[in-house]
Design a protein around this motif. Sequence first.
Motif, PDB file in Angstrom:
ATOM      1  N   CYS A 103       0.439  -1.233   0.188  1.00 52.91           N
ATOM      2  CA  CYS A 103      -0.307  -0.131   0.374  1.00 52.91           C
ATOM      3  C   CYS A 103       0.878   0.912  -0.009  1.00 52.91           C
ATOM      4  O   CYS A 103       0.405   2.119  -0.641  1.00 52.91           O
ATOM      5  CB  CYS A 103      -0.991   0.041   1.001  1.00 52.91           C
ATOM      6  SG  CYS A 103      -2.630   0.506   1.598  1.00 52.91           S
ATOM      7  N   ALA A 104       2.015   0.948   0.664  1.00 49.77           N
ATOM      8  CA  ALA A 104       3.064   2.311   0.705  1.00 49.77           C
ATOM      9  C   ALA A 104       4.099   2.307  -0.772  1.00 49.77           C
ATOM     10  O   ALA A 104       4.133   4.148  -0.875  1.00 49.77           O
ATOM     11  CB  ALA A 104       4.259   2.232   1.698  1.00 49.77           C
ATOM     12  N   ILE A 105       3.700   1.737  -1.253  1.00 52.53           N
ATOM     13  CA  ILE A 105       3.873   1.664  -2.657  1.00 52.53           C
ATOM     14  C   ILE A 105       3.649   2.816  -3.961  1.00 52.53           C
ATOM     15  O   ILE A 105       3.120   3.042  -4.982  1.00 52.53           O
ATOM     16  CB  ILE A 105       5.290   0.283  -3.455  1.00 52.53           C
ATOM     17  CG1 ILE A 105       6.481   0.271  -2.483  1.00 52.53           C
ATOM     18  CG2 ILE A 105       5.675   0.525  -4.485  1.00 52.53           C
ATOM     19  CD1 ILE A 105       6.307  -0.793  -2.340  1.00 52.53           C
ATOM     20  N   CYS A 106       2.250   1.210  -3.509  1.00 53.29           N
ATOM     21  CA  CYS A 106       0.929   2.101  -4.589  1.00 53.29           C
ATOM     22  C   CYS A 106       0.448   3.077  -4.602  1.00 53.29           C
ATOM     23  O   CYS A 106       0.171   4.193  -5.363  1.00 53.29           O
ATOM     24  CB  CYS A 106      -0.245   0.892  -4.279  1.00 53.29           C
ATOM     25  SG  CYS A 106      -1.929   1.125  -5.213  1.00 53.29           S
ATOM     26  N   ASP A 107       0.298   3.837  -3.391  1.00 56.89           N
ATOM     27  CA  ASP A 107      -0.318   4.872  -2.485  1.00 56.89           C
ATOM     28  C   ASP A 107       0.323   6.552  -3.196  1.00 56.89           C
ATOM     29  O   ASP A 107      -0.114   7.647  -3.566  1.00 56.89           O
ATOM     30  CB  ASP A 107      -0.603   5.170  -1.144  1.00 56.89           C
ATOM     31  CG  ASP A 107      -1.731   4.340  -0.320  1.00 56.89           C
ATOM     32  OD1 ASP A 107      -2.366   3.443  -1.750  1.00 56.89           O
ATOM     33  OD2 ASP A 107      -1.893   4.075   0.578  1.00 56.89           O
ATOM     34  N   PRO A 108       2.055   6.701  -3.649  1.00 56.38           N
ATOM     35  CA  PRO A 108       2.528   7.205  -4.071  1.00 56.38           C
ATOM     36  C   PRO A 108       2.075   7.706  -5.710  1.00 56.38           C
ATOM     37  O   PRO A 108       1.738   8.651  -5.645  1.00 56.38           O
ATOM     38  CB  PRO A 108       3.848   7.277  -3.755  1.00 56.38           C
ATOM     39  CG  PRO A 108       3.871   6.577  -2.072  1.00 56.38           C
ATOM     40  CD  PRO A 108       2.638   5.944  -3.053  1.00 56.38           C
ATOM     41  N   VAL A 109       1.904   6.607  -6.122  1.00 49.85           N
ATOM     42  CA  VAL A 109       1.509   6.780  -7.712  1.00 49.85           C
ATOM     43  C   VAL A 109      -0.182   7.487  -8.101  1.00 49.85           C
ATOM     44  O   VAL A 109      -0.047   7.918  -8.724  1.00 49.85           O
ATOM     45  CB  VAL A 109       1.605   4.828  -7.863  1.00 49.85           C
ATOM     46  CG1 VAL A 109       1.417   5.373  -9.683  1.00 49.85           C
ATOM     47  CG2 VAL A 109       2.621   4.940  -7.954  1.00 49.85           C
ATOM     48  N   ILE A 110      -0.953   6.436  -6.962  1.00 48.64           N
ATOM     49  CA  ILE A 110      -2.401   7.238  -6.955  1.00 48.64           C
ATOM     50  C   ILE A 110      -1.999   8.930  -6.762  1.00 48.64           C
ATOM     51  O   ILE A 110      -2.821   9.875  -7.150  1.00 48.64           O
ATOM     52  CB  ILE A 110      -3.120   6.718  -5.413  1.00 48.64           C
ATOM     53  CG1 ILE A 110      -3.100   4.939  -6.265  1.00 48.64           C
ATOM     54  CG2 ILE A 110      -4.725   7.804  -6.111  1.00 48.64           C
ATOM     55  CD1 ILE A 110      -4.098   4.838  -5.730  1.00 48.64           C
ATOM     56  N   ALA A 111      -1.552   9.292  -5.576  1.00 48.82           N
ATOM     57  CA  ALA A 111      -1.073  10.688  -5.350  1.00 48.82           C
ATOM     58  C   ALA A 111      -0.576  11.470  -6.513  1.00 48.82           C
ATOM     59  O   ALA A 111      -1.055  12.687  -6.881  1.00 48.82           O
ATOM     60  CB  ALA A 111      -0.284  10.521  -4.007  1.00 48.82           C
TER      61      ALA A 111
END
Length: 147
Positions: A103-111
Amino acid sequence: MQYIAPIGIGILYALLMSLVREPHRRRLNAVTVAGAGAAYLSGGGMGGWEFPFTALVTYVAFRGLESWTWIGIGWLLHTAWDVVHHIKGNPIIPFLHTSSLGCAICDPVIALWCLRGGPSLIEFVRNRRRSPSGAPGTARPARGGPH
């Protein structure tokens, strides 16, 4: 794969959200980040700190109803919370030890997508196909014309 798949999930999220027209896309993302902000409540890994974090992300998501920047901030806050949970060993999915790391890797992509204004990636791809240089407004020459 553990580090690559979350990036793909973030891109897939942005692609799927690109199917939603504005202003609904922004509002749906605001609601989504609010839900993500409450995702750790049932585990309670940070004890009482889960409540102020959820309240903070709820406020940020509310502001996100009118601003992509606030939605991006919400995803970055969630990223930080993911890291804290991963370090403490209290993952978002209790039976999947590295779920908070993912999740910590995925969320910045979305951000990043949100901080760019949540553009339609589908339209981006379509526009790139139409123009040879990739610059908007330029047309590719018709095929089969006179040589």
